[in-house]
Design a protein around this motif. Structure first.
Motif, mmCIF file in Angstrom:
data_model
loop_
_atom_site.group_PDB
_atom_site.id
_atom_site.type_symbol
_atom_site.label_atom_id
_atom_site.label_comp_id
_atom_site.label_asym_id
_atom_site.label_seq_id
_atom_site.Cartn_x
_atom_site.Cartn_y
_atom_site.Cartn_z
ATOM 1 N N LEU A 136 12.747 -2.276 -14.146
ATOM 2 C CA LEU A 136 12.897 -3.068 -12.919
ATOM 3 C C LEU A 136 13.922 -2.421 -11.994
ATOM 4 C CD1 LEU A 136 12.900 -6.728 -14.265
ATOM 5 C CD2 LEU A 136 11.492 -5.858 -12.380
ATOM 6 N N THR A 137 15.017 -1.930 -12.587
ATOM 7 C CA THR A 137 16.076 -1.299 -11.783
ATOM 8 C C THR A 137 15.539 -0.052 -11.093
ATOM 9 O OG1 THR A 137 17.709 -2.163 -13.331
ATOM 10 C CG2 THR A 137 18.415 -0.361 -11.897
ATOM 11 N N GLN A 138 14.768 0.749 -11.839
ATOM 12 C CA GLN A 138 14.186 1.964 -11.227
ATOM 13 C C GLN A 138 13.206 1.579 -10.105
ATOM 14 O OE1 GLN A 138 12.749 3.450 -14.907
ATOM 15 N NE2 GLN A 138 14.586 4.613 -15.377
ATOM 16 N N ALA A 139 12.400 0.543 -10.344
ATOM 17 C CA ALA A 139 11.431 0.118 -9.320
ATOM 18 C C ALA A 139 12.165 -0.390 -8.081
ATOM 19 C CB ALA A 139 10.516 -0.981 -9.881
ATOM 20 N N LEU A 140 13.244 -1.129 -8.299
ATOM 21 C CA LEU A 140 13.997 -1.685 -7.150
ATOM 22 C C LEU A 140 14.736 -0.584 -6.398
ATOM 23 C CD1 LEU A 140 15.313 -5.003 -8.699
ATOM 24 C CD2 LEU A 140 13.658 -4.750 -6.831
ATOM 25 N N THR A 171 0.846 -1.210 0.000
ATOM 26 C CA THR A 171 0.000 0.000 0.000
ATOM 27 C C THR A 171 0.874 1.251 0.000
ATOM 28 O OG1 THR A 171 -1.445 -1.283 1.422
ATOM 29 C CG2 THR A 171 -2.009 1.037 1.144
ATOM 30 N N SER A 172 2.071 1.149 0.628
ATOM 31 C CA SER A 172 2.901 2.364 0.769
ATOM 32 C C SER A 172 3.707 2.653 -0.500
ATOM 33 C CB SER A 172 3.878 2.168 1.933
ATOM 34 O OG SER A 172 4.854 1.197 1.556
ATOM 35 N N LEU A 173 3.810 1.644 -1.390
ATOM 36 C CA LEU A 173 4.657 1.833 -2.586
ATOM 37 C C LEU A 173 3.872 2.566 -3.684
ATOM 38 C CD1 LEU A 173 6.445 -1.656 -2.809
ATOM 39 C CD2 LEU A 173 7.293 0.478 -1.787
ATOM 40 N N ARG A 174 4.485 3.607 -4.209
ATOM 41 C CA ARG A 174 3.885 4.345 -5.342
ATOM 42 C C ARG A 174 4.970 4.488 -6.407
ATOM 43 N NH1 ARG A 174 0.116 4.110 -2.400
ATOM 44 N NH2 ARG A 174 -1.428 5.653 -1.732
ATOM 45 N N TYR A 198 13.732 2.404 -6.069
ATOM 46 C CA TYR A 198 12.660 3.035 -5.277
ATOM 47 C C TYR A 198 12.345 2.172 -4.047
ATOM 48 C CZ TYR A 198 7.895 4.307 -3.954
ATOM 49 O OH TYR A 198 6.772 4.664 -3.240
ATOM 50 N N CYS A 199 12.199 0.846 -4.259
ATOM 51 C CA CYS A 199 11.890 -0.048 -3.122
ATOM 52 C C CYS A 199 13.010 -0.010 -2.087
ATOM 53 C CB CYS A 199 11.699 -1.486 -3.610
ATOM 54 S SG CYS A 199 10.178 -1.735 -4.518
ATOM 55 N N HIS A 200 14.273 -0.032 -2.568
ATOM 56 C CA HIS A 200 15.410 -0.034 -1.621
ATOM 57 C C HIS A 200 15.427 1.262 -0.825
ATOM 58 C CE1 HIS A 200 17.820 -3.351 -3.908
ATOM 59 N NE2 HIS A 200 16.614 -3.725 -3.548
ATOM 60 N N GLU A 201 15.059 2.407 -1.490
ATOM 61 C CA GLU A 201 15.006 3.690 -0.753
ATOM 62 C C GLU A 201 13.976 3.595 0.382
ATOM 63 O OE1 GLU A 201 16.075 5.876 -4.762
ATOM 64 O OE2 GLU A 201 14.161 6.527 -3.881
ATOM 65 N N LYS A 202 12.945 2.736 0.167
ATOM 66 C CA LYS A 202 11.912 2.601 1.214
ATOM 67 C C LYS A 202 12.166 1.353 2.065
ATOM 68 C CE LYS A 202 7.887 4.108 0.396
ATOM 69 N NZ LYS A 202 6.930 5.222 0.305
ATOM 70 N N ASP A 203 13.455 0.919 2.048
ATOM 71 C CA ASP A 203 13.867 -0.253 2.853
ATOM 72 C C ASP A 203 13.059 -1.502 2.545
ATOM 73 O OD1 ASP A 203 14.393 1.968 5.628
ATOM 74 O OD2 ASP A 203 15.791 1.198 4.108
ATOM 75 N N VAL A 204 12.664 -1.632 1.283
ATOM 76 C CA VAL A 204 11.951 -2.859 0.895
ATOM 77 C C VAL A 204 12.897 -3.636 -0.013
ATOM 78 C CG1 VAL A 204 10.029 -3.801 -0.436
ATOM 79 C CG2 VAL A 204 9.671 -1.797 1.025
ATOM 80 N N ILE A 205 13.269 -4.873 0.395
ATOM 81 C CA ILE A 205 14.214 -5.624 -0.448
ATOM 82 C C ILE A 205 13.575 -6.930 -0.912
ATOM 83 C CG2 ILE A 205 16.327 -4.756 0.564
ATOM 84 C CD1 ILE A 205 16.521 -7.352 2.181
ATOM 85 N N HIS A 206 14.293 -7.572 -1.794
ATOM 86 C CA HIS A 206 13.920 -8.902 -2.218
ATOM 87 C C HIS A 206 12.457 -8.996 -2.629
ATOM 88 C CE1 HIS A 206 14.227 -12.979 -2.965
ATOM 89 N NE2 HIS A 206 13.664 -13.435 -1.877
#
Ligand code: 5GX
Length: 278
Positions: A122-126, A68-71, A128-136
């Protein structure tokens, strides 16, 4: 009351349910339309007794909070959820283009422009996820969908849901796992960089680099970095260079996400809008 922003308490009566899109251990995904706005969504139905049986409510809650938090344009939106006595319903963005996997199987392998465009997205999405401490984010062709313009959407919530299309037994495959994952060591962000190398190889050659008859053989090939490039299809040296700089055993030596976006093969081939003209 747009579905995107409303704090409204949704219920099943707010939706007309359409055809099933995917099914799996925890439930199914249906095409659905919100009755008032006519907004099309994908409705994922998860059975509570399955969640209780496998004691997965923490994982489900964490996945739902993360999602929900990912945009991000390349991450499938989770607009909200609701539940009834026996089911949990996730209101998800509908990806009109379906599974990237089907496109890959239909074409055999992708062009360098298409592959570079998907890897850049995919790299841009990842990043973004890593900036929000979301991995794997468990990125594998299984979890990648396409929107109506052919833009890539990471669609995983950590649930191995098998979609309707005839599927190779991808669930449980080791093909996409980095050595430190396969060895069950503590893994960090760099596992996603490894998986980008595996996916780039699969987009260009039509099969993952360490595919083998048995999981044990795949395990051995991953641990040895037993990487070879077939002579056909003819793939550019820059593409092979990027793959080689990602499929590195020492996770600290893998090309960083930002360096991937600056790699000559990506700069030369990726479509800046994330949509590769046919
Ligand atoms: C399948 C399919 N064919 N077409 C034409 C559209 C779709 C479609 N499916 C979805 C789906 C959908 C369905 N099942 N699953 C599980 C899954 C996840 C990742 C890859 C594959 C399957 C997701 C969603 Cl959430 C969101 N949007 C979707 N769109």
């Amino acid at each position: 009351q747009s579905i995107e922003t409303s704090k409204k308490k949704w219920s099943i009566s707010d939706f007309d349910i359409g055809k099933p899109l995917g099914k799996g251990k925890f439930g199914r995904v249906y095409l659905a339309r919100e009755t008032k706005s006519k907004y099309i969504v994908a409705l994922k139905v998860i059975f509570k007794e399955q969640i209780e049986k496998y004691r997965l409510h923490h994982q489900l809650r964490r996945e739902m909070e993360i999602q929900t938090s990912l945009r991000h344009p390349n991450v499938l939106r989770l607009y909200g959820w609701f539940h009834d006595a026996e089911r949990i319903f996730l209101i998800l963005e509908y990806a009109h283009g379906g599974e990237l996997y089907r496109q890959l199987r239909k074409l055999g392998h992708l062009s360098e422009r298409q592959a570079a465009t998907y890897i850049a997205s995919l790299t841009q999405a990842l990043a973004y996820c890593h900036e929000k401490d979301v991995i794997h984010r468990d990125i594998k062709p299984e979890n990648l969908l396409l929107d109506h313009e052919g833009r890539l959407k990471i669609a995983d919530f950590g649930w191995s849901v098998q979609s309707r299309s005839k599927r190779h037994t991808m669930c449980g495959t080791l093909d996409y796992l980095a050595p430190e994952m396969v060895e069950n060591k503590a893994h960090d962000y760099a596992v996603d960089n490894w998986t980008l190398g595996v996916l780039c190889y699969e987009f260009l050659y039509g099969a993952p680099p360490f595919e083998a008859e048995s999981q044990t053989d795949t395990f051995r090939r991953i641990m040895k970095i037993d990487l070879s490039f077939p002579s056909t299809p003819d793939v550019s040296a820059e593409a092979k260079n990027l793959i080689t700089r990602l499929l590195v055993k020492d996770s600290s030596k893998r090309l960083s996400l930002h360096k991937i976006l600056e790699h000559p093969w990506i700069v030369k081939n990726a479509d800046p809008m994330g949509i590769c003209p046919k």
